[in-house]
Motif scaffolding. Structure first.
Motif, mmCIF file in Angstrom:
data_model
loop_
_atom_site.group_PDB
_atom_site.id
_atom_site.type_symbol
_atom_site.label_atom_id
_atom_site.label_comp_id
_atom_site.label_asym_id
_atom_site.label_seq_id
_atom_site.Cartn_x
_atom_site.Cartn_y
_atom_site.Cartn_z
ATOM 1 N N LEU A 72 0.799 -1.223 0.000
ATOM 2 C CA LEU A 72 0.000 0.000 0.000
ATOM 3 C C LEU A 72 0.831 1.273 0.000
ATOM 4 C CD1 LEU A 72 -2.956 -0.907 2.374
ATOM 5 C CD2 LEU A 72 -2.934 -0.815 -0.123
ATOM 6 N N LYS A 73 1.923 1.302 0.733
ATOM 7 C CA LYS A 73 2.693 2.547 0.793
ATOM 8 C C LYS A 73 3.432 2.856 -0.510
ATOM 9 C CE LYS A 73 7.137 1.556 2.894
ATOM 10 N NZ LYS A 73 7.932 1.806 4.080
ATOM 11 N N TYR A 74 3.429 1.917 -1.444
ATOM 12 C CA TYR A 74 4.108 2.117 -2.724
ATOM 13 C C TYR A 74 3.145 2.500 -3.846
ATOM 14 C CZ TYR A 74 7.860 -0.103 -0.154
ATOM 15 O OH TYR A 74 8.798 -0.392 0.804
ATOM 16 N N VAL A 75 1.848 2.633 -3.536
ATOM 17 C CA VAL A 75 0.853 2.996 -4.548
ATOM 18 C C VAL A 75 1.115 4.424 -4.998
ATOM 19 C CG1 VAL A 75 -1.609 3.396 -4.973
ATOM 20 C CG2 VAL A 75 -0.889 1.429 -3.615
ATOM 21 N N GLY A 76 1.262 4.624 -6.301
ATOM 22 C CA GLY A 76 1.554 5.944 -6.854
ATOM 23 C C GLY A 76 0.339 6.852 -6.823
ATOM 24 N N TYR A 77 0.599 8.129 -6.624
ATOM 25 C CA TYR A 77 -0.444 9.154 -6.591
ATOM 26 C C TYR A 77 -1.132 9.234 -7.953
ATOM 27 C CZ TYR A 77 -2.540 13.773 -6.148
ATOM 28 O OH TYR A 77 -3.427 14.816 -6.121
ATOM 29 N N MET A 78 -2.416 9.109 -7.959
ATOM 30 C CA MET A 78 -3.306 9.183 -9.117
ATOM 31 C C MET A 78 -3.167 8.049 -10.122
ATOM 32 S SD MET A 78 -3.833 13.251 -9.861
ATOM 33 C CE MET A 78 -4.656 12.927 -11.381
ATOM 34 N N ASP A 79 -1.949 7.581 -10.420
ATOM 35 C CA ASP A 79 -1.802 6.557 -11.457
ATOM 36 C C ASP A 79 -1.796 5.139 -10.896
ATOM 37 O OD1 ASP A 79 0.724 6.280 -10.349
ATOM 38 O OD2 ASP A 79 1.777 7.090 -12.092
ATOM 39 N N GLY A 80 -1.679 4.987 -9.565
ATOM 40 C CA GLY A 80 -1.736 3.676 -8.929
ATOM 41 C C GLY A 80 -0.565 2.759 -9.211
ATOM 42 N N ILE A 81 0.485 3.262 -9.859
ATOM 43 C CA ILE A 81 1.645 2.427 -10.166
ATOM 44 C C ILE A 81 2.428 2.169 -8.887
ATOM 45 C CG2 ILE A 81 3.827 2.278 -11.431
ATOM 46 C CD1 ILE A 81 2.514 3.986 -13.627
ATOM 47 N N LEU A 82 2.827 0.911 -8.682
ATOM 48 C CA LEU A 82 3.634 0.566 -7.518
ATOM 49 C C LEU A 82 5.070 1.010 -7.782
ATOM 50 C CD1 LEU A 82 2.235 -2.987 -6.706
ATOM 51 C CD2 LEU A 82 1.682 -0.821 -5.609
ATOM 52 N N ARG A 83 5.536 1.975 -6.966
ATOM 53 C CA ARG A 83 6.878 2.530 -7.167
ATOM 54 C C ARG A 83 7.435 3.058 -5.855
ATOM 55 N NH1 ARG A 83 3.883 6.922 -10.024
ATOM 56 N NH2 ARG A 83 4.691 6.184 -11.977
ATOM 57 N N PHE A 84 8.758 3.243 -5.846
ATOM 58 C CA PHE A 84 9.446 3.851 -4.706
ATOM 59 C C PHE A 84 9.225 5.360 -4.728
ATOM 60 C CE2 PHE A 84 11.982 -0.046 -5.370
ATOM 61 C CZ PHE A 84 11.907 -0.568 -4.082
ATOM 62 N N ASN A 85 9.599 6.040 -3.640
ATOM 63 C CA ASN A 85 9.473 7.498 -3.558
ATOM 64 C C ASN A 85 10.206 8.212 -4.687
ATOM 65 O OD1 ASN A 85 7.929 7.433 -1.258
ATOM 66 N ND2 ASN A 85 9.643 7.777 0.126
ATOM 67 N N ASN A 86 11.294 7.626 -5.162
ATOM 68 C CA ASN A 86 12.081 8.256 -6.227
ATOM 69 C C ASN A 86 11.510 7.989 -7.627
ATOM 70 O OD1 ASN A 86 12.758 5.592 -6.609
ATOM 71 N ND2 ASN A 86 14.938 5.847 -6.140
ATOM 72 N N GLY A 87 10.368 7.303 -7.707
ATOM 73 C CA GLY A 87 9.706 7.064 -8.988
ATOM 74 C C GLY A 87 10.069 5.758 -9.667
ATOM 75 N N PHE A 132 -2.184 -0.732 -8.955
ATOM 76 C CA PHE A 132 -3.015 -1.184 -7.852
ATOM 77 C C PHE A 132 -4.448 -0.737 -8.091
ATOM 78 C CE2 PHE A 132 -4.481 -1.827 -3.579
ATOM 79 C CZ PHE A 132 -3.651 -2.817 -3.081
ATOM 80 N N ASN A 133 -5.406 -1.611 -7.787
ATOM 81 C CA ASN A 133 -6.820 -1.335 -8.011
ATOM 82 C C ASN A 133 -7.292 -0.184 -7.116
ATOM 83 O OD1 ASN A 133 -9.681 -1.427 -8.074
ATOM 84 N ND2 ASN A 133 -9.635 -3.601 -8.563
ATOM 85 N N PRO A 134 -7.766 0.930 -7.706
ATOM 86 C CA PRO A 134 -8.176 2.087 -6.901
ATOM 87 C C PRO A 134 -9.458 1.853 -6.101
ATOM 88 C CG PRO A 134 -8.701 2.466 -9.198
ATOM 89 C CD PRO A 134 -7.911 1.177 -9.133
ATOM 90 N N TRP A 135 -10.189 0.786 -6.419
ATOM 91 C CA TRP A 135 -11.386 0.477 -5.625
ATOM 92 C C TRP A 135 -11.014 -0.238 -4.332
ATOM 93 C CZ3 TRP A 135 -12.177 1.578 -10.680
ATOM 94 C CH2 TRP A 135 -13.272 2.388 -10.969
ATOM 95 N N ILE A 136 -9.758 -0.580 -4.196
ATOM 96 C CA ILE A 136 -9.263 -1.160 -2.944
ATOM 97 C C ILE A 136 -8.488 -0.105 -2.175
ATOM 98 C CG2 ILE A 136 -7.794 -2.929 -1.912
ATOM 99 C CD1 ILE A 136 -8.429 -4.648 -4.415
#
Length: 173
Positions: A72-87, A132-136
């Motif tokens: 969960l903490k890796y879910v990207g803002y708006m795009d839901g891509i799983l990524r680190f803070n550095n992108g 990541f599924n935004p409905w979750i």
């Protein structure tokens, strides 16, 4: 002395009280109400990454709920891509380190999560990435159109629209 606001025909539409101050607002200006100013004075921003989670969906998660929570903490803002803070996108190897298990077991878990529409796998050139599924769970108030369209036909859309326990208690159903 009394002050009024009139429309283009000279009809009075508002009487200005003595304690009121009127300010001309231009296009694109933002109005901040006193309640908002008080809110900002009485609150403090926490410099951590938070994710909005659908409690109903989380309660229905698979046997892999623990691993979903780790992502969960890796879910990207708006795009839901799983990524680190550095992108940088999460890879199977980095996810296995996050999970604390072998890469082989991680791939099995990710395949299960893909089957359950919790995440989707994408290929970009020679790299894979996951959304990541935004409905979750999602980050921010809005999601991109692409992410919305990607997951809008999943079973989670209907599951997440069931009435909550609170609504059931209030409605007495």
């Amino acid at each position: 002395m009394e002050k009024y606001i009139a429309d283009e025909n000279g009809v009075i539409v508002y009487e200005i009280k003595d304690e009121e101050v009127l300010v001309k607002v231009g296009r694109g200006d933002r109005i901040l109400r006193k309640g908002s100013v008080d809110y900002f004075k009485d609150t403090k921003e926490i410099k951590k990454r938070f994710v909005k989670v659908n409690d109903q969906a989380v309660s229905m998660l698979s046997k892999h709920g623990k691993y979903i929570c780790l992502l969960l903490k890796y879910v990207g803002y708006m795009d839901g891509i799983l990524r680190f803070n550095n992108g940088i996108y999460l890879t199977n190897k980095s996810i296995s380190k996050i999970f604390g298990i072998t890469e082989r077991n991680t791939i099995k878990i990710l395949d299960d999560l893909i089957q359950e529409d919790v995440i989707h796998k994408h290929k970009e050139k020679n790299k894979n990435y996951y959304t990541f599924n935004p409905w979750i769970a999602s980050k921010g108030k809005r999601v991109s159109i692409d992410l919305y369209n990607e997951f809008k036909m999943t079973e989670w859309v209907n599951k997440s629209q069931e009435p909550s326990d609170y609504e059931t208690i209030i409605d007495g159903k």
